[in-house]
Motif scaffolding. Structure first.
Motif, PDB file in Angstrom:
ATOM      1  N   UNK A  86       0.839  -1.195   0.000  1.00 58.01           N
ATOM      2  CA  UNK A  86       0.000   0.000   0.000  1.00 58.01           C
ATOM      3  C   UNK A  86       0.876   1.247   0.000  1.00 58.01           C
ATOM      4  N   UNK A  87       0.373   2.307  -0.542  1.00 58.87           N
ATOM      5  CA  UNK A  87       1.097   3.575  -0.508  1.00 58.87           C
ATOM      6  C   UNK A  87       0.913   4.194   0.872  1.00 58.87           C
ATOM      7  N   UNK A  88       2.029   4.485   1.524  1.00 56.53           N
ATOM      8  CA  UNK A  88       1.998   5.037   2.882  1.00 56.53           C
ATOM      9  C   UNK A  88       1.888   6.543   2.858  1.00 56.53           C
ATOM     10  N   UNK A  89       1.311   7.064   3.918  1.00 55.54           N
ATOM     11  CA  UNK A  89       1.281   8.508   4.123  1.00 55.54           C
ATOM     12  C   UNK A  89       2.146   8.841   5.334  1.00 55.54           C
ATOM     13  N   UNK A  90       2.782   9.984   5.299  1.00 57.64           N
ATOM     14  CA  UNK A  90       3.593  10.407   6.449  1.00 57.64           C
ATOM     15  C   UNK A  90       2.716  11.043   7.517  1.00 57.64           C
ATOM     16  N   UNK A  91       1.477  11.292   7.177  1.00 59.21           N
ATOM     17  CA  UNK A  91       0.527  11.864   8.125  1.00 59.21           C
ATOM     18  C   UNK A  91       0.205  10.836   9.209  1.00 59.21           C
ATOM     19  N   UNK A  92      -0.241  11.326  10.351  1.00 57.88           N
ATOM     20  CA  UNK A  92      -0.605  10.410  11.435  1.00 57.88           C
ATOM     21  C   UNK A  92      -2.025   9.868  11.260  1.00 57.88           C
ATOM     22  N   UNK A  93      -2.698  10.333  10.224  1.00 63.85           N
ATOM     23  CA  UNK A  93      -4.064   9.879   9.978  1.00 63.85           C
ATOM     24  C   UNK A  93      -4.273   9.684   8.474  1.00 63.85           C
TER      25      UNK A  93
END
Length: 199
Positions: free
Chosen positions: A96-103
């Motif tokens: 999956x493509x990750x986000x650096x956001x915490x949400x």
């Protein structure tokens, strides 16, 4: 004399009853070990094949020890197919493509292609480990139908939950992963297929 008593003896009548697959299925999965042992002892291929799926989530070696040699390689292949299924689902999560956001659920909308945060990824991996440890096919199927009721908040955390929020949120990625898992299970070859039997 109970119906189950018919399975415990070795008389001709018992062979005839045991050869009746429809009759034997009444005792599955509760008495699968006893039925498998009897089916192997008296060489009932269709009954062995009908019984083995109830061991689909069992450890490899204990089941192998009960099987005649002709069933060992197909059973090992069947068991390996299950192992690979969970490995592929875990890989799907890592891909999956990750986000650096915490949400990752800030928009309120969800699609299977959405980016995912570390909290949700970690939660999904815990869920997959729990699913893989389930030792009966019936329980696994039941859990896949309603994972949000089978697992507590600590197992299926979501980034939408905060330490101050007592509400439970159902992570939409849980539904994606359980559907993927169910689709892969539906595509697994049956043990009968691996044996070359038509049941």
């Amino acid at each position: 004399m109970s119906d189950w008593c018919a399975f415990s003896g070795t008389s001709r009548r018992d062979f005839l009853v045991f050869d009746d697959l429809a009759y034997a299925r009444k005792f599955l999965p509760q008495h699968a070990p006893e039925i498998l042992a009897h089916a192997v002892k008296h060489n009932y291929p269709r009954l062995i094949t009908a019984t083995l799926p109830h061991f689909a989530r069992a450890a490899l070696v204990p089941v192998l020890e009960k099987l005649p040699p002709a069933y060992m390689i197909p059973w090992a292949r069947y068991h390996e197919a299950w192992r690979l299924l969970f490995k592929e689902v875990a890989q799907y999560i890592w891909n999956r493509q990750f986000t650096s956001s915490s949400s990752c659920h800030s928009s309120g909308r969800h699609s299977a292609e959405d980016v995912i945060c570390k909290t949700c990824v970690d939660s999904l991996h815990v869920l997959i480990r729990h699913l893989e440890e389930i030792d009966t096919l019936a329980t696994l199927q039941e859990t896949l139908q309603s994972p949000n009721t089978k697992y507590k908040k600590s197992v299926r955390t979501c980034c939408r939950q905060s330490g101050y929020d007592s509400r439970e949120y159902n992570c939409p990625f849980v539904d994606d992963v359980t559907k993927l898992c169910q689709n892969k299970i539906d595509k697994l070859p049956s043990f009968a297929t691996l044996l070359g039997l038509k049941v």
